[in-house]
Motif scaffolding. Structure first.
Motif, PDB file in Angstrom:
ATOM      1  N   ASP A 254     -64.803  29.134 -27.818  1.00  0.00           N
ATOM      2  CA  ASP A 254     -65.753  29.305 -26.713  1.00  0.00           C
ATOM      3  C   ASP A 254     -66.892  28.300 -26.814  1.00  0.00           C
ATOM      4  O   ASP A 254     -67.315  27.729 -25.800  1.00  0.00           O
ATOM      5  CB  ASP A 254     -66.319  30.732 -26.719  1.00  0.00           C
ATOM      6  CG  ASP A 254     -67.326  30.953 -25.597  1.00  0.00           C
ATOM      7  OD1 ASP A 254     -66.912  30.901 -24.420  1.00  0.00           O
ATOM      8  OD2 ASP A 254     -68.523  31.142 -25.900  1.00  0.00           O
ATOM      9  N   GLU A 255     -67.395  28.061 -28.025  1.00  0.00           N
ATOM     10  CA  GLU A 255     -68.480  27.090 -28.202  1.00  0.00           C
ATOM     11  C   GLU A 255     -68.010  25.680 -27.891  1.00  0.00           C
ATOM     12  O   GLU A 255     -68.749  24.890 -27.285  1.00  0.00           O
ATOM     13  CB  GLU A 255     -69.018  27.182 -29.628  1.00  0.00           C
ATOM     14  CG  GLU A 255     -69.806  28.463 -29.897  1.00  0.00           C
ATOM     15  CD  GLU A 255     -70.089  28.699 -31.368  1.00  0.00           C
ATOM     16  OE1 GLU A 255     -70.943  29.550 -31.689  1.00  0.00           O
ATOM     17  OE2 GLU A 255     -69.449  28.026 -32.204  1.00  0.00           O
ATOM     18  N   ARG A 258     -67.938  25.332 -24.180  1.00  0.00           N
ATOM     19  CA  ARG A 258     -69.296  25.152 -23.641  1.00  0.00           C
ATOM     20  C   ARG A 258     -69.807  23.737 -23.899  1.00  0.00           C
ATOM     21  O   ARG A 258     -70.515  23.160 -23.069  1.00  0.00           O
ATOM     22  CB  ARG A 258     -70.235  26.195 -24.253  1.00  0.00           C
ATOM     23  CG  ARG A 258     -69.988  27.613 -23.764  1.00  0.00           C
ATOM     24  CD  ARG A 258     -70.634  28.637 -24.675  1.00  0.00           C
ATOM     25  NE  ARG A 258     -72.075  28.418 -24.801  1.00  0.00           N
ATOM     26  CZ  ARG A 258     -72.830  28.980 -25.738  1.00  0.00           C
ATOM     27  NH1 ARG A 258     -72.258  29.758 -26.655  1.00  0.00           N
ATOM     28  NH2 ARG A 258     -74.126  28.751 -25.780  1.00  0.00           N
ATOM     29  N   ARG A 280     -59.532  26.241 -21.935  1.00  0.00           N
ATOM     30  CA  ARG A 280     -59.827  27.358 -22.842  1.00  0.00           C
ATOM     31  C   ARG A 280     -58.599  27.708 -23.684  1.00  0.00           C
ATOM     32  O   ARG A 280     -58.693  27.901 -24.905  1.00  0.00           O
ATOM     33  CB  ARG A 280     -60.263  28.587 -22.039  1.00  0.00           C
ATOM     34  CG  ARG A 280     -61.712  28.569 -21.584  1.00  0.00           C
ATOM     35  CD  ARG A 280     -62.077  29.880 -20.917  1.00  0.00           C
ATOM     36  NE  ARG A 280     -63.437  29.898 -20.450  1.00  0.00           N
ATOM     37  CZ  ARG A 280     -64.497  30.189 -21.206  1.00  0.00           C
ATOM     38  NH1 ARG A 280     -64.330  30.465 -22.493  1.00  0.00           N
ATOM     39  NH2 ARG A 280     -65.703  30.205 -20.694  1.00  0.00           N
ATOM     40  N   GLU A 284     -58.228  27.265 -27.883  1.00  0.00           N
ATOM     41  CA  GLU A 284     -57.900  28.399 -28.748  1.00  0.00           C
ATOM     42  C   GLU A 284     -56.706  28.066 -29.651  1.00  0.00           C
ATOM     43  O   GLU A 284     -56.703  28.384 -30.844  1.00  0.00           O
ATOM     44  CB  GLU A 284     -57.603  29.640 -27.908  1.00  0.00           C
ATOM     45  CG  GLU A 284     -58.849  30.233 -27.257  1.00  0.00           C
ATOM     46  CD  GLU A 284     -58.522  31.418 -26.360  1.00  0.00           C
ATOM     47  OE1 GLU A 284     -57.325  31.784 -26.264  1.00  0.00           O
ATOM     48  OE2 GLU A 284     -59.461  31.975 -25.759  1.00  0.00           O
TER      49      GLU A 284
END
Length: 338
Positions: A254-255, A258, A280, A284
């Motif tokens: 997630d970071e 961002r 995303r 992952e």
């Protein structure tokens, strides 16, 4: 014939004297020129790391100088993505310094403390960025007068021949006075299974300068946790001067997402929902199977640069492209790079 002979000899003598004088003058000029060249060369060596304000310069020995920029370093620290434990440690250090100054003003005793730091973590976890912010915070606290950073590694400190390393290290330290000297991959100064290495001379020189210039030099060393532990334990002088550690954790998927979006925003690009969902998912997967040398934010930056290049290749022949099309990253652009 005799008078003519005397005239000839007289002329020859004068010519010889003139030639002698010219030769002497030429020697003096050469000597002065040589001295000037040597002085200029030495001056250039001493000032090779100087830069104009707010500019970044990279020398041939991997030395980067960053002058302090305008703005609130505390705010910049808070705005960094992730690194919550690091932010807390830096804030705690700043609070401690502030309170000690308050105690000093009241005539209370203040314990001596070391401002040198050890940053541990994987590549691309923000160590250099935080070092630059810390330098500016130290300036704000009155610890450093200038607050710039001089960033280097083994190549910037260690020379190739005997006797040159101390000189080279001293030049780097001189350029860092009143600021922070940031040494990345500092453990490389003590290679494993190496009985003799010029890195020991660099360390000895650095430790002496840290003592001699303790009021105007802060050193931050960085690298992988295990390697940095070995490095610190290799020298009692290092152990006594470096006792504050900040660990930089790897970024979560997630970071990293961002961070990629931050690059988009700063460069006036957007990304549609399909592309966002794809990115995303891929991040992952990548994080779940990352190697020890995974580049974290550095990896994301490289992906971003390649993606916008692929976007440009896709759009270059679109003469009637809209502003949205010129700005929007699609799955098509991402799939080529991630």
């Amino acid at each position: 014939m005799q008078p003519q002979m005397q005239k000839v000899l007289s002329v020859v003598g004068i010519v010889a004297i003139v030639l002698f004088v010219l030769s002497a003058l030429l020697t003096i000029v050469v000597e002065f020129t040589s001295d000037d060249v040597m002085e200029e060369a030495e001056k250039e060596l001493k000032t090779s790391t100087k830069v104009n304000p707010n500019e970044e310069k990279v020398t041939k020995d991997s030395v980067v100088i960053n002058e302090p920029i305008e703005g609130d370093p505390y705010q910049e620290l808070d705005e960094l993505i992730g690194l919550e434990s690091v932010k807390e440690e830096v804030r705690s250090l700043a609070n401690f310094v502030k309170v000690q100054k308050m105690r000093q003003e009241k005539g209370l005793k203040t314990p001596k403390m070391s401002y040198h730091l050890v940053f541990t973590g994987s590549p691309g976890t923000g160590k250099t960025t935080v070092a630059r912010i810390v330098a500016r915070i130290y300036k704000d606290l009155g610890i450093l007068k200038k607050g710039h950073t001089v960033e280097t590694d083994r190549s910037g400190l260690v020379a190739e021949y005997v006797g040159q390393t101390a000189m080279k290290t001293n030049h780097i330290v001189d350029s860092a006075l009143n600021g922070v000297l940031f040494i990345d991959e500092a453990y490389a100064l003590v290679p494993e299974n190496s009985a003799s290495d010029y890195g020991a001379e660099a360390i000895a020189t650095l430790l002496k300068r840290m003592e001699d210039d303790r009021d105007k030099l802060v050193v931050i060393i960085a690298g992988y946790p295990n390697e940095m532990k070995r490095f610190i334990e290799s020298n009692p002088g290092l152990q006594s001067r470096f006792n504050r550690y900040l660990n930089f954790p790897d970024y979560t998927p997630d970071e990293l997402f961002r961070i990629f979006c931050l690059y988009l925003k700063k460069n006036q690009y957007t990304m549609n929902e399909e592309a966002g969902a794809y990115l995303r998912g891929r991040l992952e997967e990548i994080v779940a199977h990352k190697s020890r040398n995974f580049g974290n934010a550095r990896y994301v930056r490289n992906v971003f640069e390649k993606v916008i290049q692929d976007h440009a290749n896709r759009m270059v022949n679109s003469r009637n492209a809209t502003e949205k099309e010129l700005s929007e990253i699609t799955v098509q652009d991402l799939k080529k790079e991630i």
